[in-house]
Design a protein around this motif. Structure first.
Motif, PDB file in Angstrom:
ATOM      1  N   TRP A  95      -0.209  -3.004  -2.372  1.00 35.09           N
ATOM      2  CA  TRP A  95      -1.344  -2.544  -1.976  1.00 35.09           C
ATOM      3  C   TRP A  95      -2.129  -3.757  -1.134  1.00 35.09           C
ATOM      4  O   TRP A  95      -1.979  -4.927  -1.218  1.00 35.09           O
ATOM      5  CB  TRP A  95      -2.263  -2.782  -3.303  1.00 35.09           C
ATOM      6  CG  TRP A  95      -3.721  -2.377  -3.416  1.00 35.09           C
ATOM      7  CD1 TRP A  95      -4.339  -1.790  -2.319  1.00 35.09           C
ATOM      8  CD2 TRP A  95      -4.545  -2.672  -4.246  1.00 35.09           C
ATOM      9  NE1 TRP A  95      -5.654  -1.687  -2.659  1.00 35.09           N
ATOM     10  CE2 TRP A  95      -5.948  -2.176  -3.860  1.00 35.09           C
ATOM     11  CE3 TRP A  95      -4.645  -3.267  -5.655  1.00 35.09           C
ATOM     12  CZ2 TRP A  95      -7.116  -2.171  -4.660  1.00 35.09           C
ATOM     13  CZ3 TRP A  95      -5.730  -3.196  -6.463  1.00 35.09           C
ATOM     14  CH2 TRP A  95      -6.974  -2.824  -5.933  1.00 35.09           C
TER      15      TRP A  95
ATOM     16  N   PHE B  63      -2.538   4.299 -10.006  1.00 35.77           N
ATOM     17  CA  PHE B  63      -2.112   3.524  -8.528  1.00 35.77           C
ATOM     18  C   PHE B  63      -1.660   2.012  -8.849  1.00 35.77           C
ATOM     19  O   PHE B  63      -0.494   1.608  -8.393  1.00 35.77           O
ATOM     20  CB  PHE B  63      -3.343   3.637  -7.794  1.00 35.77           C
ATOM     21  CG  PHE B  63      -3.158   2.570  -6.484  1.00 35.77           C
ATOM     22  CD1 PHE B  63      -2.288   2.953  -5.440  1.00 35.77           C
ATOM     23  CD2 PHE B  63      -3.737   1.435  -6.368  1.00 35.77           C
ATOM     24  CE1 PHE B  63      -1.950   2.232  -4.281  1.00 35.77           C
ATOM     25  CE2 PHE B  63      -3.549   0.655  -5.417  1.00 35.77           C
ATOM     26  CZ  PHE B  63      -2.750   1.010  -4.322  1.00 35.77           C
TER      27      PHE B  63
ATOM     28  N   LYS C 256      -5.055   5.246   1.955  1.00 32.43           N
ATOM     29  CA  LYS C 256      -5.873   5.972   0.932  1.00 32.43           C
ATOM     30  C   LYS C 256      -7.287   5.631   0.964  1.00 32.43           C
ATOM     31  O   LYS C 256      -7.555   4.706   0.518  1.00 32.43           O
ATOM     32  CB  LYS C 256      -5.197   5.743  -0.574  1.00 32.43           C
ATOM     33  CG  LYS C 256      -3.954   6.301  -0.740  1.00 32.43           C
ATOM     34  CD  LYS C 256      -3.384   5.957  -2.175  1.00 32.43           C
ATOM     35  CE  LYS C 256      -2.752   7.167  -2.816  1.00 32.43           C
ATOM     36  NZ  LYS C 256      -2.698   8.566  -2.540  1.00 32.43           N
TER      37      LYS C 256
ATOM     38  N   ASN D 254      -5.459   0.959   0.287  1.00 34.82           N
ATOM     39  CA  ASN D 254      -6.271   1.662  -0.533  1.00 34.82           C
ATOM     40  C   ASN D 254      -7.732   1.312  -0.817  1.00 34.82           C
ATOM     41  O   ASN D 254      -7.803   0.342  -1.639  1.00 34.82           O
ATOM     42  CB  ASN D 254      -5.447   2.067  -1.995  1.00 34.82           C
ATOM     43  CG  ASN D 254      -6.202   2.919  -3.196  1.00 34.82           C
ATOM     44  OD1 ASN D 254      -7.268   3.272  -2.851  1.00 34.82           O
ATOM     45  ND2 ASN D 254      -5.511   3.170  -4.055  1.00 34.82           N
TER      46      ASN D 254
ATOM     47  N   SER E 167       1.916   1.875  -9.630  1.00 36.66           N
ATOM     48  CA  SER E 167       2.740   2.076  -8.748  1.00 36.66           C
ATOM     49  C   SER E 167       2.952   1.005  -7.529  1.00 36.66           C
ATOM     50  O   SER E 167       3.829   1.142  -6.723  1.00 36.66           O
ATOM     51  CB  SER E 167       2.374   3.230  -7.653  1.00 36.66           C
ATOM     52  OG  SER E 167       1.210   2.855  -6.936  1.00 36.66           O
TER      53      SER E 167
END
Length: 180
Positions: free
Chosen positions: A115, A37, A136, A7, A40
């Protein structure tokens, strides 16, 4: 099983940093809901340079409450640093070899997603090893002309399938892809 999510922000011309490492072009709108985010994930993967710059970053005292909360959320995650340097700091687990099997073991631990923060060298390694489950990419409405490209020195073509788009007030467009 956990997913590894890349991301990150990129310019319209495909750079993730300016020629001198600048990221001042990045836009953080409240409608992006970056906090969702952060909630998550429970793990962050860093390269050593990115970790040294951001892994323990503390915003200035006069930073907005939203920025303070964002950094608290980031710093509450498990951190892994991929580096050829063998070191420890008590705040992260350092990994210097056997990336693919170590990542596979971390993904099997269960919990929330991971991430892949970066930097560029670690992202390139993960792309070339086929370890990214979701991309992302938030494309920002600016062209820099030069800088650090997102996709550089790939071993082979990376085929992706678009699974989602979001457009924000600022003109940033988030594109979500998964490997085809």
């Amino acid at each position: 099983m956990k997913k590894i999510i890349l991301n990150l922000a990129a310019t319209l011309d495909g750079f993730i940093e300016g020629p001198n490492g600048e990221i001042d072009w990045c836009i953080m709108d409240d409608d992006m809901d970056f906090d969702a985010f952060i909630q998550s994930i429970d793990t962050i993967f860093y390269g050593r340079v990115s970790y040294d710059a951001w892994g323990n970053f503390q915003p200035e005292e006069n930073a907005s409450p939203a920025e303070q909360l964002m950094w608290q959320g980031i710093h509450s995650k498990d951190k892994y640093v991929f580096s050829s340097q063998n070191r420890t700091d008590g705040k992260a687990t350092f990994i210097s070899s056997d990336i693919a099997s170590t990542v596979a073991a971390i993904k099997k631990q269960g919990g929330k997603d991971i991430w892949l923060y970066g930097g560029a060298s670690l992202i390139k390694t993960f792309i070339n090893l086929g370890l990214i489950d979701q991309y992302k990419i938030s494309v920002h409405p600016i062209a820099l002309g030069s800088g650090k490209p997102l996709f550089e020195d790939l071993r082979e073509q990376v085929e992706l399938k678009l699974t989602g788009t979001r457009v924000f007030r600022s003109g940033v467009v988030e594109l979500t892809y998964e490997p085809a």
